[in-house]
Each structure stands twice: as C-alpha cells, then as structure tokens.
Write an enzyme that holds these catalytic residues in place. Structure first.
Site, PDB file in Angstrom:
ATOM      1  N   GLU A 171       0.795  -1.236   0.000  1.00 29.73           N
ATOM      2  CA  GLU A 171       0.000   0.000   0.000  1.00 29.73           C
ATOM      3  C   GLU A 171       0.829   1.288   0.000  1.00 29.73           C
ATOM      4  O   GLU A 171       0.641   2.153   0.852  1.00 29.73           O
ATOM      5  CB  GLU A 171      -0.953   0.009   1.200  1.00 29.73           C
ATOM      6  CG  GLU A 171      -1.894  -1.182   1.216  1.00 29.73           C
ATOM      7  CD  GLU A 171      -2.917  -1.120   2.348  1.00 29.73           C
ATOM      8  OE1 GLU A 171      -2.861  -0.175   3.154  1.00 29.73           O
ATOM      9  OE2 GLU A 171      -3.763  -2.021   2.406  1.00 29.73           O
ATOM     10  N   HIS A 261      -9.919  -6.779  -2.030  1.00 30.31           N
ATOM     11  CA  HIS A 261     -10.962  -6.751  -1.003  1.00 30.31           C
ATOM     12  C   HIS A 261     -12.200  -6.187  -1.689  1.00 30.31           C
ATOM     13  O   HIS A 261     -12.350  -4.971  -1.834  1.00 30.31           O
ATOM     14  CB  HIS A 261     -10.544  -5.863   0.173  1.00 30.31           C
ATOM     15  CG  HIS A 261      -9.403  -6.433   0.947  1.00 30.31           C
ATOM     16  ND1 HIS A 261      -9.512  -7.604   1.678  1.00 30.31           N
ATOM     17  CD2 HIS A 261      -8.132  -6.024   1.097  1.00 30.31           C
ATOM     18  CE1 HIS A 261      -8.350  -7.879   2.238  1.00 30.31           C
ATOM     19  NE2 HIS A 261      -7.487  -6.936   1.904  1.00 30.31           N
ATOM     20  N   ASP A 295     -11.346 -11.193  -0.553  1.00 26.51           N
ATOM     21  CA  ASP A 295     -12.579 -11.447   0.197  1.00 26.51           C
ATOM     22  C   ASP A 295     -13.661 -10.564  -0.409  1.00 26.51           C
ATOM     23  O   ASP A 295     -13.362  -9.649  -1.175  1.00 26.51           O
ATOM     24  CB  ASP A 295     -12.432 -11.249   1.719  1.00 26.51           C
ATOM     25  CG  ASP A 295     -11.911  -9.888   2.122  1.00 26.51           C
ATOM     26  OD1 ASP A 295     -11.999  -8.937   1.325  1.00 26.51           O
ATOM     27  OD2 ASP A 295     -11.415  -9.754   3.258  1.00 26.51           O
TER      28      ASP A 295
HETATM   29  C1  XIL Z   1      -5.029  -7.029   8.444  1.00 23.41           C
HETATM   30  C2  XIL Z   1      -5.138  -8.278   9.285  1.00 23.41           C
HETATM   31  O1  XIL Z   1      -6.083  -9.144   8.706  1.00 23.41           O
HETATM   32  C3  XIL Z   1      -5.534  -7.896  10.671  1.00 23.41           C
HETATM   33  O2  XIL Z   1      -5.557  -9.052  11.489  1.00 23.41           O
HETATM   34  C4  XIL Z   1      -4.546  -6.887  11.239  1.00 23.41           C
HETATM   35  O3  XIL Z   1      -4.977  -6.452  12.500  1.00 23.41           O
HETATM   36  C5  XIL Z   1      -4.428  -5.679  10.328  1.00 23.41           C
HETATM   37  O4  XIL Z   1      -4.103  -6.113   9.026  1.00 23.41           O
HETATM   38  N1  XIL Z   1      -4.566  -5.004   3.810  1.00 23.41           N
HETATM   39  C6  XIL Z   1      -3.478  -5.772   4.060  1.00 23.41           C
HETATM   40  C7  XIL Z   1      -3.504  -6.761   5.154  1.00 23.41           C
HETATM   41  O5  XIL Z   1      -2.499  -5.732   3.306  1.00 23.41           O
HETATM   42  O6  XIL Z   1      -2.225  -6.951   5.687  1.00 23.41           O
HETATM   43  C8  XIL Z   1      -4.478  -6.363   6.225  1.00 23.41           C
HETATM   44  O7  XIL Z   1      -4.555  -7.392   7.177  1.00 23.41           O
HETATM   45  C9  XIL Z   1      -5.814  -6.058   5.612  1.00 23.41           C
HETATM   46  C10 XIL Z   1      -5.714  -4.908   4.661  1.00 23.41           C
END
Ligand code: XIL
Length: 379
Positions: A171, A261, A295
């Site tokens: 990111e 996502h 997801d």
């Molecule tokens: C999230 C995890 O699922 C959580 O358990 C943690 O608290 C925060 O991070 N984008 C990403 C992931 O690249 O690493 C993130 O995962 C969700 C958003």
C-alpha cells in the site's frame, strides 16, 4: 473482536444449534464431521496456480476446523500478521518470529506453499493498528531507513528457501496515485525507500518471488497508473546476485499483488473488462500478478446476510477466480481468511459498518454459495 465459541468439538445437528445460525444459502450440515466440505478442495483445482489463505496460528488453538480446513483445502498459507513490523520487531532490539515460524511450520506439515506478507507497510488510515511501532517512527530519517533495510534483510533471509513469495512493500499509494507520506516514505521523501526495500529483499533471497502489493487498484485508475509506473521502474532496475554459484543480474520485482478486497453489494462490482484490461498492462511488462487478499464483503443486518447478497457474492468470487484462470501470468489467489468465524472484516466493525460475511465459509465452517462457485470457476 468478535469471537464465537469453539464448534469443533460438536457434531451433527448439535453444530447448528450450538454454534449459531445457518446463513441462508449455506449448505445443510449433512456432513460426517464438523470440518468436512463436499467436493474437491480448491488446492487441487487451477493447475499451475496456488490457491491459498492467510493464516494466524492463534486461530487454530482450540479450533480444530480452522487448522484442518486451512491445511487440507488450500495450497498455501500466508502470514496474516506474522511478518508485520509490530509482530516481528515489537520493541527495540527484540525480534519475535514465533508467529511467522508457526505459519511456516504449519505449511510444511501440510505440504503447502508458504508466503510472507507485508513487510514494509504503514497504513495511514489505520494508525490505531500500530503496524509501525512508536520507537521506529521516532527514529531519525537515516536510522529509520537503515532499520527498514535491516528488517527486510532479516525477515527475508530467515525465510529464504522456505517462503516462495513475499509482498515486500504494501500500500505505498493514496487513492489519487500519490505516494503515501507514511513513516517509511519520510525516510527518503521519495520512492527511493521502495527501491531500497526491494533491493534488500532481492539480495537476501535472490530466488524468492518479490511482489509489490496494493489495494483498490484492480481497475484502471490514477492509483493503478501510478502502481504500473512504479512496477516498471522496479522491473527495470536490476541487481547482481548469486544463484547456484553463478553471478547474474535480476530485476527487483517479480510481480504485483492486487489485494482484491471486493464489495459484494448491488452495483458495487467493477466491470470485469476493466479489471482484465488493467491486469494485462502489468503482465505485458513480464510481471506475474496475484490476488493476494481476496474477500467479498456483503451487506449484513445483525451480522446476517441475505440470500441475494450471498448469491451475488458467489458470482464475485467466481469472477475473480475466472480472471486469474484466464491470465497466464496469474500465479493464483490468496484469500484473506476463509471463514466468517475469523475475519478481519468482522474484527473491525467500525471500519466496515453494515458489511460482513466476507469469506467462503460461514462462521460454523459451512460452505456458502461462494464455495461452489469458486471451485467451478477454478476448474
Ligand atoms: C489485516 C489483518 O487481517 C488484521 O488481522 C490486522 O490487524 C491488520 O491487518 N490489507 C493488508 C492486510 O495488506 O495486511 C491487512 O490485514 C488487511 C488490509
């Protein structure tokens, strides 16, 4: 955090009664054991691609189905939190690889591919997660930069030969395609920190697949344009490494991870054609692509989703799987969890207010319509 009680010790009809309600559209619990799922597992479909899941060892404690399904049905395990800065370097001078090692060990036991995730990440919109510890933020720029390259070297060399893939930088962009002015960026005030993180990773494990990872970049946009330009720069930058006793130059980047996502409410899906055209721009550079955190969250009321939304969700999962299947350089899909029992979407209700039920299986490990549609799309 929403955590139900363990259902793994219950069998048959007792599961539905004791472990909460059945989602409309979920398969009836006509299974022999509480962790059984009908049909061939995703890991056996999509030949040549790795269909895996994020994994957290603590979820397996006292919850047999979590470990059993993750190990049996998926082809890879990815550290969900195990290689984040606050997990591996929580306090100055102390490294903690217990969680990442636990995921690596589980993958080895299950004959799965192992992937590590999100080494250099500082989500500005979620500072409360504390991914970059305060002591790191407080370092002067040059020292923070040095800390970053040392951290990448330490983590990547530890898992060299064990992890196939690492999302080195996660990111880096804002929605308009500008670089996020996060703690890592502040060290160099440019994309130089990204180049150096990748250089450190390549030197530490020359054959590990190095990915740049981003969210909300699945279609053509200012953000994905910026991601493409950075990907090209990293692909065009090479470094001398030693592989099997031979010296050669390798590019800093192997592929791009699209988090995926997705939103599964009415009219919330991007056009498949837009995603296809976007992916092609990356693969045309000779890069691999992967859906790294798939997801599909859907509208929920009191935690429950309606049948129509579940069907639409099934179609979105199938679309993403189909896109990967048709793209020669798509290495596969990582789901960001596989059960609504352990889901970052339901863990952060304030962030995802009104949405949930994002995963392939419901909170009692029953297949939702998406489970079958995914498997059909992968075949
Ligand atoms: C999230 C995890 O699922 C959580 O358990 C943690 O608290 C925060 O991070 N984008 C990403 C992931 O690249 O690493 C993130 O995962 C969700 C958003």
């Amino acid at each position: 955090m929403k955590r139900g009680r363990p259902c793994a010790i219950l069998v048959g009809a007792a599961i539905a009664a004791a472990c909460g309600t059945v989602e409309p559209g979920a398969s009836p619990s006509n299974r022999a054991g509480p962790c059984d799922l009908a049909g061939p597992p995703p890991r056996d479909l999509a030949e040549g691609r790795t269909i895996g899941t994020a994994y957290r060892s603590v979820f397996a404690d006292g919850d047999r189905c979590y470990a059993e399904i993750a190990g049996r049905d998926f082809g890879s395990l990815t550290t969900e939190i195990g290689t984040m800065t606050n997990t591996v370097a929580p306090t100055p001078g102390r490294f903690d690889f217990r969680e990442a090692d636990a995921v690596a060990d589980a993958a080895r036991r299950n004959h799965q591919d192992f992937q590590i995730h999100s080494l250099i990440w500082d989500p500005l919109d979620q500072q409360v997660w504390g991914i970059v510890p305060e002591y790191v933020r407080a370092l002067p720029d040059a020292q923070r930069h040095r800390f970053m390259t040392d951290l990448v070297t330490k983590v990547v060399s530890r898992y060299a030969g064990r992890a196939s893939t690492v999302t080195v930088v996660n990111e880096p962009f804002d929605q308009r395609g500008g670089l996020q002015h996060n703690a890592w960026w502040r060290s160099t005030s440019s994309d130089e920190y990204i180049v150096e993180a990748f250089r450190a990773a390549r030197l530490a494990a020359p054959t590990m697949k190095l990915l740049l990872n981003e969210h909300s970049s699945e279609t053509i946009s200012d953000k994905s344009n910026a991601l493409l330009a950075l990907s090209k720069k990293l692909r065009d930058t090479t470094v001398e490494v030693n592989v099997d006793g031979k010296t050669e130059r390798r590019p800093l980047l192997d592929g791009v991870g699209f988090q995926a996502h997705m939103l599964g409410g009415p009219d919330q899906q991007p056009r498949t054609e837009d995603m296809r055209a976007n992916l092609k721009r990356f693969t045309d550079l000779g890069l691999d692509v992967r859906f790294t955190e798939l997801d599909v969250r859907i509208p929920t009321k009191d935690g429950r989703a309606g049948a129509e939304d579940l069907q639409r969700q099934a179609r979105v999962y199938a679309t993403m799987a189909g896109l990967c299947r048709e793209t020669a350089r798509c290495t596969g899909i990582t789901f960001w969890g596989f059960t609504d029992r352990h889901s970052w979407i339901t863990d952060y209700p304030a962030t995802f207010s009104g949405y949930g039920s994002a995963n392939l299986l419901d909170a009692d490990y029953r297949a939702k319509p998406a489970w079958d549609s995914l498997r059909s799309a992968l075949r």
